[in-house]
Design a protein around this motif. Structure first.
Motif, mmCIF file in Angstrom:
data_model
loop_
_atom_site.group_PDB
_atom_site.id
_atom_site.type_symbol
_atom_site.label_atom_id
_atom_site.label_comp_id
_atom_site.label_asym_id
_atom_site.label_seq_id
_atom_site.Cartn_x
_atom_site.Cartn_y
_atom_site.Cartn_z
ATOM 1 N N LEU A 1 50.981 76.645 54.945
ATOM 2 C CA LEU A 1 50.398 76.076 53.734
ATOM 3 C C LEU A 1 49.534 77.076 52.976
ATOM 4 O O LEU A 1 48.966 76.742 51.935
ATOM 5 N N GLN A 2 49.441 78.297 53.526
ATOM 6 C CA GLN A 2 48.690 79.386 52.892
ATOM 7 C C GLN A 2 47.251 78.968 52.578
ATOM 8 O O GLN A 2 46.747 79.159 51.469
ATOM 9 N N LEU A 3 46.607 78.395 53.577
ATOM 10 C CA LEU A 3 45.233 77.960 53.415
ATOM 11 C C LEU A 3 44.286 79.151 53.429
ATOM 12 O O LEU A 3 44.523 80.155 54.106
ATOM 13 N N THR A 4 43.205 79.037 52.697
ATOM 14 C CA THR A 4 42.164 80.052 52.722
ATOM 15 C C THR A 4 41.369 79.929 54.022
ATOM 16 O O THR A 4 41.516 78.945 54.770
ATOM 17 N N GLU A 5 40.520 80.890 54.281
ATOM 18 C CA GLU A 5 39.697 80.828 55.491
ATOM 19 C C GLU A 5 38.794 79.594 55.503
ATOM 20 O O GLU A 5 38.725 78.893 56.529
ATOM 21 N N PRO A 6 38.096 79.268 54.383
ATOM 22 C CA PRO A 6 37.294 78.034 54.394
ATOM 23 C C PRO A 6 38.144 76.788 54.598
ATOM 24 O O PRO A 6 37.722 75.848 55.278
ATOM 25 N N GLU A 7 39.334 76.746 54.015
ATOM 26 C CA GLU A 7 40.216 75.595 54.201
ATOM 27 C C GLU A 7 40.671 75.473 55.646
ATOM 28 O O GLU A 7 40.750 74.371 56.202
ATOM 29 N N THR A 8 40.956 76.612 56.271
ATOM 30 C CA THR A 8 41.368 76.591 57.678
ATOM 31 C C THR A 8 40.231 76.102 58.569
ATOM 32 O O THR A 8 40.448 75.301 59.493
ATOM 33 N N ASP A 9 39.023 76.555 58.291
ATOM 34 C CA ASP A 9 37.869 76.078 59.063
ATOM 35 C C ASP A 9 37.676 74.573 58.878
ATOM 36 O O ASP A 9 37.312 73.859 59.823
ATOM 37 N N TYR A 10 37.911 74.103 57.668
ATOM 38 C CA TYR A 10 37.795 72.679 57.374
ATOM 39 C C TYR A 10 38.807 71.881 58.200
ATOM 40 O O TYR A 10 38.468 70.856 58.803
ATOM 41 N N VAL A 11 40.033 72.367 58.265
ATOM 42 C CA VAL A 11 41.079 71.711 59.044
ATOM 43 C C VAL A 11 40.716 71.709 60.529
ATOM 44 O O VAL A 11 40.853 70.687 61.224
ATOM 45 N N ARG A 12 40.271 72.833 61.033
ATOM 46 C CA ARG A 12 39.919 72.921 62.454
ATOM 47 C C ARG A 12 38.774 71.975 62.805
ATOM 48 O O ARG A 12 38.777 71.356 63.877
ATOM 49 N N ALA A 13 37.796 71.848 61.900
ATOM 50 C CA ALA A 13 36.668 70.950 62.161
ATOM 51 C C ALA A 13 37.118 69.498 62.224
ATOM 52 O O ALA A 13 36.673 68.726 63.086
ATOM 53 N N LEU A 14 38.025 69.119 61.329
ATOM 54 C CA LEU A 14 38.507 67.745 61.318
ATOM 55 C C LEU A 14 39.382 67.439 62.522
ATOM 56 O O LEU A 14 39.409 66.310 63.022
ATOM 57 N N ALA A 15 40.119 68.436 62.983
ATOM 58 C CA ALA A 15 41.036 68.225 64.104
ATOM 59 C C ALA A 15 40.343 68.306 65.459
ATOM 60 O O ALA A 15 40.887 67.846 66.468
ATOM 61 N N ALA A 16 39.150 68.876 65.495
ATOM 62 C CA ALA A 16 38.450 69.048 66.768
ATOM 63 C C ALA A 16 37.943 67.717 67.291
ATOM 64 O O ALA A 16 37.537 66.845 66.514
ATOM 65 N N PRO A 17 37.956 67.526 68.614
ATOM 66 C CA PRO A 17 37.384 66.297 69.178
ATOM 67 C C PRO A 17 35.879 66.264 68.944
ATOM 68 O O PRO A 17 35.215 67.301 68.924
ATOM 69 N N GLY A 18 35.364 65.085 68.733
ATOM 70 C CA GLY A 18 33.935 64.955 68.471
ATOM 71 C C GLY A 18 33.545 63.497 68.410
ATOM 72 O O GLY A 18 34.402 62.607 68.475
ATOM 73 N N PRO A 19 32.252 63.216 68.269
ATOM 74 C CA PRO A 19 31.800 61.824 68.215
ATOM 75 C C PRO A 19 32.358 61.118 66.985
ATOM 76 O O PRO A 19 32.510 61.715 65.922
ATOM 77 N N ALA A 20 32.677 59.845 67.156
ATOM 78 C CA ALA A 20 33.226 59.067 66.044
ATOM 79 C C ALA A 20 32.196 58.873 64.945
ATOM 80 O O ALA A 20 32.532 58.793 63.766
#
Length: 283
Positions: A80-99
């Motif tokens: 999807l040719q994401l930028t570095e900030p966009e990739t970090d955003y995706v990783r944060a959303l996909a990471a397990p964490g409190p609801a």
């Protein structure tokens, strides 16, 4: 077994789908798609180019509760040719964490208020949902309506998109508003599914057509210090350096400062000469 949808998963899916539909096909060496479209990929094409199953990628876009590895996420980001900030955003959303995320504080610590009141230029304090919980005399001089604004309306995004006086203050409103919104999305990340963030987004979506359009663009970018131009109602054009600090002992807050730019050094003189003895304000 059908995997359940999650709030942050749906947020991730909406972002990925938006980027997939906007992806130029030629950039990936693909011919025009259906109806000779030059943009947009199918889920199957993304999955194939990323080296993953169509079902797995479909679950990502559907917001299903799955554990995607960094390798998978980076493969999708590459396609999807994401930028570095966009990739970090995706990783944060996909990471397990409190609801649930803890709500932002309602007040600024006294020591941060003392800090900004020591500045001779505009400064204010933001919480994670961009509620303004403190400001100094310089900011009161720059944006006077903050003093009389009801507490529930002292939110930077709300001011940007709903107060016409703010538009008069910002000659580059279109550019500035888009920058702010992209930074807000990047910083909020998983908090966008919190009650206060959802309420803010829903309210602005209803109140502002410009917000509704820009929010749907799903832009993400990190904050960078930059020059900002303002048109003050009595002092005319002013140029400031826009900076933001994150206190080490209050990491969920930002201190925003507008320092006079070198070629606009008289801004401090105008500020201190105009604002009198006000100490600023708090939430």
């Amino acid at each position: 077994m059908i995997r359940p949808r999650t709030a942050r998963g749906q947020q991730l899916g909406e972002f990925l789908a938006s980027k997939r539909r906007a992806q130029p096909r030629a950039a990936l060496g693909l011919p025009p798609g259906n109806r000779r479209s030059e943009t947009g990929l199918s889920r199957e094409e993304v999955a194939t180019l990323a080296g993953m199953s169509v079902s797995w990628y479909t679950w990502l876009e559907q917001g299903r509760d799955i554990n995607a590895s960094d390798q998978v996420l980076h493969a999708v980001a590459r396609v999807l040719q994401l930028t570095e900030p966009e990739t970090d955003y995706v990783r944060a959303l996909a990471a397990p964490g409190p609801a649930q995320q803890p709500p932002p504080p309602d007040d600024a610590p006294p020591h941060l208020l003392n800090l900004i009141r020591s500045f001779s230029f505009p400064a204010f304090i933001l919480t994670s949902d961009w509620t303004i919980v403190g400001w100094n005399a310089g900011y009161e001089w720059l944006y006077g309506p903050i003093v009389a604004a009801p507490v529930e309306e002292r939110n930077l995004l709300r001011i940007i998109y709903t107060d016409p006086r703010n538009r008069e203050l910002l000659p580059n409103w279109e550019r500035d508003s888009r920058s702010f919104l992209a930074e807000f999305r990047a910083e909020s990340g998983v908090r966008l599914s919190s009650e206060r963030h959802r309420a803010l987004i829903e309210s602005l979506t209803e109140l502002s057509p410009e917000f509704r359009t820009q929010w749907a663009e799903q832009t993400v970018s990190r904050f960078t210090s930059r020059l900002r131009t303002f048109t003050h109602p009595t002092d005319g054009e002013l140029v400031f350096e826009h900076h933001r600090l994150v206190p080490s002992d209050a990491a969920d807050m930002h201190v925003v400062i507008y320092a006079p730019a070198p070629h606009g050094a008289d801004a401090t003189q105008r500020t201190t000469g105009t604002i009198g003895t006000s100490d600023g304000g708090t939430r």
